[in-house]
Motif scaffolding. Sequence first.
Motif, PDB file in Angstrom:
ATOM      1  N   SER A  18       0.816  -1.221   0.000  1.00 31.06           N
ATOM      2  CA  SER A  18       0.000   0.000   0.000  1.00 31.06           C
ATOM      3  C   SER A  18       0.847   1.267   0.000  1.00 31.06           C
ATOM      4  CB  SER A  18      -0.931   0.006   1.222  1.00 31.06           C
ATOM      5  OG  SER A  18      -0.211   0.174   2.431  1.00 31.06           O
ATOM      6  N   ASN A  19       2.118   1.148   0.383  1.00 31.09           N
ATOM      7  CA  ASN A  19       3.008   2.307   0.357  1.00 31.09           C
ATOM      8  C   ASN A  19       3.350   2.734  -1.067  1.00 31.09           C
ATOM      9  OD1 ASN A  19       3.785   2.812   3.333  1.00 31.09           O
ATOM     10  ND2 ASN A  19       4.077   0.612   3.119  1.00 31.09           N
ATOM     11  N   PHE A  20       3.021   1.885  -2.040  1.00 33.02           N
ATOM     12  CA  PHE A  20       3.287   2.200  -3.453  1.00 33.02           C
ATOM     13  C   PHE A  20       1.990   2.470  -4.212  1.00 33.02           C
ATOM     14  CE2 PHE A  20       6.597  -0.661  -1.886  1.00 33.02           C
ATOM     15  CZ  PHE A  20       7.736   0.093  -2.122  1.00 33.02           C
ATOM     16  N   LEU A  21       0.935   2.778  -3.470  1.00 32.98           N
ATOM     17  CA  LEU A  21      -0.375   2.992  -4.090  1.00 32.98           C
ATOM     18  C   LEU A  21      -0.337   4.032  -5.200  1.00 32.98           C
ATOM     19  CD1 LEU A  21      -3.533   2.698  -4.083  1.00 32.98           C
ATOM     20  CD2 LEU A  21      -3.551   4.539  -2.386  1.00 32.98           C
ATOM     21  N   PHE A  35      -4.338   0.204  -6.513  1.00 32.59           N
ATOM     22  CA  PHE A  35      -5.269  -0.585  -5.716  1.00 32.59           C
ATOM     23  C   PHE A  35      -5.163  -2.062  -6.094  1.00 32.59           C
ATOM     24  CE2 PHE A  35      -9.088  -2.408  -4.110  1.00 32.59           C
ATOM     25  CZ  PHE A  35      -9.507  -1.608  -3.059  1.00 32.59           C
ATOM     26  N   CYS A  36      -5.138  -2.336  -7.380  1.00 32.20           N
ATOM     27  CA  CYS A  36      -5.043  -3.720  -7.850  1.00 32.20           C
ATOM     28  C   CYS A  36      -3.725  -4.347  -7.396  1.00 32.20           C
ATOM     29  CB  CYS A  36      -5.153  -3.754  -9.376  1.00 32.20           C
ATOM     30  SG  CYS A  36      -5.250  -5.423 -10.061  1.00 32.20           S
ATOM     31  N   TYR A  37      -2.639  -3.585  -7.456  1.00 30.65           N
ATOM     32  CA  TYR A  37      -1.337  -4.086  -7.018  1.00 30.65           C
ATOM     33  C   TYR A  37      -1.367  -4.480  -5.538  1.00 30.65           C
ATOM     34  CZ  TYR A  37       3.581  -3.940  -5.622  1.00 30.65           C
ATOM     35  OH  TYR A  37       4.814  -4.251  -5.089  1.00 30.65           O
ATOM     36  N   VAL A  38      -2.040  -3.662  -4.724  1.00 29.15           N
ATOM     37  CA  VAL A  38      -2.098  -3.927  -3.283  1.00 29.15           C
ATOM     38  C   VAL A  38      -2.912  -5.178  -2.982  1.00 29.15           C
ATOM     39  CG1 VAL A  38      -2.911  -3.033  -1.067  1.00 29.15           C
ATOM     40  CG2 VAL A  38      -1.788  -1.502  -2.687  1.00 29.15           C
ATOM     41  N   ILE A  39      -4.010  -5.381  -3.703  1.00 32.43           N
ATOM     42  CA  ILE A  39      -4.943  -6.466  -3.376  1.00 32.43           C
ATOM     43  C   ILE A  39      -4.485  -7.822  -3.940  1.00 32.43           C
ATOM     44  CG2 ILE A  39      -6.464  -6.376  -5.399  1.00 32.43           C
ATOM     45  CD1 ILE A  39      -7.705  -6.368  -1.784  1.00 32.43           C
ATOM     46  N   ILE A  40      -3.459  -7.842  -4.789  1.00 30.12           N
ATOM     47  CA  ILE A  40      -3.015  -9.084  -5.443  1.00 30.12           C
ATOM     48  C   ILE A  40      -2.675 -10.209  -4.451  1.00 30.12           C
ATOM     49  CG2 ILE A  40      -1.033 -10.073  -6.700  1.00 30.12           C
ATOM     50  CD1 ILE A  40      -1.263  -7.769  -8.663  1.00 30.12           C
ATOM     51  N   ASN A  65     -10.599   6.552  -6.334  1.00 28.79           N
ATOM     52  CA  ASN A  65      -9.799   7.669  -5.809  1.00 28.79           C
ATOM     53  C   ASN A  65     -10.294   8.052  -4.427  1.00 28.79           C
ATOM     54  OD1 ASN A  65      -7.900   9.786  -5.767  1.00 28.79           O
ATOM     55  ND2 ASN A  65      -9.452  11.244  -6.415  1.00 28.79           N
ATOM     56  N   THR A  66      -9.382   8.115  -3.465  1.00 30.60           N
ATOM     57  CA  THR A  66      -9.715   8.617  -2.130  1.00 30.60           C
ATOM     58  C   THR A  66      -8.427   9.079  -1.462  1.00 30.60           C
ATOM     59  OG1 THR A  66     -10.953   8.133  -0.100  1.00 30.60           O
ATOM     60  CG2 THR A  66      -9.456   6.426  -0.891  1.00 30.60           C
ATOM     61  N   GLN A  67      -8.518   9.525  -0.215  1.00 31.39           N
ATOM     62  CA  GLN A  67      -7.325   9.951   0.525  1.00 31.39           C
ATOM     63  C   GLN A  67      -6.382   8.743   0.651  1.00 31.39           C
ATOM     64  OE1 GLN A  67      -5.679   9.561   3.556  1.00 31.39           O
ATOM     65  NE2 GLN A  67      -4.477  11.413   3.319  1.00 31.39           N
ATOM     66  N   PRO A  68      -5.128   8.850   0.216  1.00 31.99           N
ATOM     67  CA  PRO A  68      -4.250   7.675   0.096  1.00 31.99           C
ATOM     68  C   PRO A  68      -4.088   6.868   1.380  1.00 31.99           C
ATOM     69  CG  PRO A  68      -3.274   9.565  -1.004  1.00 31.99           C
ATOM     70  CD  PRO A  68      -4.473  10.078  -0.264  1.00 31.99           C
ATOM     71  N   TRP A  69      -4.003   7.539   2.532  1.00 35.24           N
ATOM     72  CA  TRP A  69      -3.776   6.802   3.778  1.00 35.24           C
ATOM     73  C   TRP A  69      -5.031   6.038   4.199  1.00 35.24           C
ATOM     74  CZ3 TRP A  69      -0.908  11.043   7.109  1.00 35.24           C
ATOM     75  CH2 TRP A  69       0.210  11.479   6.392  1.00 35.24           C
ATOM     76  N   LEU A 107     -14.473   8.673   3.319  1.00 37.07           N
ATOM     77  CA  LEU A 107     -13.120   8.583   3.864  1.00 37.07           C
ATOM     78  C   LEU A 107     -12.226   9.696   3.327  1.00 37.07           C
ATOM     79  CD1 LEU A 107     -12.493   4.725   3.920  1.00 37.07           C
ATOM     80  CD2 LEU A 107     -12.961   6.252   5.834  1.00 37.07           C
ATOM     81  N   ALA A 108     -12.449  10.096   2.096  1.00 40.08           N
ATOM     82  CA  ALA A 108     -11.711  11.251   1.570  1.00 40.08           C
ATOM     83  C   ALA A 108     -12.095  12.513   2.335  1.00 40.08           C
ATOM     84  CB  ALA A 108     -11.997  11.425   0.083  1.00 40.08           C
ATOM     85  N   GLY A 109     -13.387  12.618   2.669  1.00 40.89           N
ATOM     86  CA  GLY A 109     -13.860  13.769   3.428  1.00 40.89           C
ATOM     87  C   GLY A 109     -13.288  13.832   4.832  1.00 40.89           C
TER      88      GLY A 109
END
Length: 274
Positions: A18-21, A35-40, A65-69, A107-109
């Motif tokens: 997730s650090n490379f999102l 997102f796809c890379y993280v969920i693999i 798309n949302t707040q990255p963290w 979550l972005a909000g």
Amino acid sequence: MTEKRLTKKELTSMFLRSNFLLGSFNFERVQPLGFCYVIIPALKKIYPEGEERNQALTRHLEWFNTQPWLTAPIFGVTAAMEEEKANGRDIDGSAIQAMKIGLMGPLAGVGDPIFWGTARPVLAALGGSLPLTGSIAGPLLFFILINIIRLTTKYFGLFYGYEKGMEIIKDMAGGRIKKLTEGASIVGLFVMGALISKWTSINIVLQATKMKDAAGKMQIQTVQNVLDSIMPGMLALGLTLFVAWLLKKGVNPLLIIIVIFIIGILGYAGGILG
């Protein structure tokens, strides 16, 4: 049939990924490649090679798309739903995508005002004060603290989302999100207000009065001395409120900074500011 379950190994791998999102951020679909890379790791554990895994990969390449963290709890919920689907539960692929879309807005909000609007400027302000004394601890303080917040949020958020699954939607109901956002904003305003009074200084060196005291020594009182006797920090407060008003009106922040720099340089060169 043995149920397929994700372990801490897959979830930890997702956290590290997730650090490379944002490594493949693009303006067409924004974050889905990341997102796809993280969920693999989760998909490889619960789906065998073949059509099901391919379909799962494909649905996580849609716009996101949302707040990255705060993608972390969405990763967790998504992994939990994919796990349920792989075990034969009545969960459609479109339901998983709908959940992602439903969570990314709230979550972005929350994330933008808490992390971008409060944590980052406050920590940057705290760290920025130390280099003024010649200490390198300032940037190190900012780097360490902001990454502690980032990594803690991403790690525990992912595990929280996985454990809660679809119940996370209930946790976000009842005005909790609004209260959390308002609370973070209030704390940020208090801290920034305190930092403004400490750092922002304007010194008008123009003479207001000039007279001799009882000992015959010449006493010069500047305009700044007069203003400070009325209310210390009056001009700094006024400048801050004026800049806030300009930002609210949509004035470019870079333009505001350049104008303040020019006024400061010309004021000093003209003997008005010190």
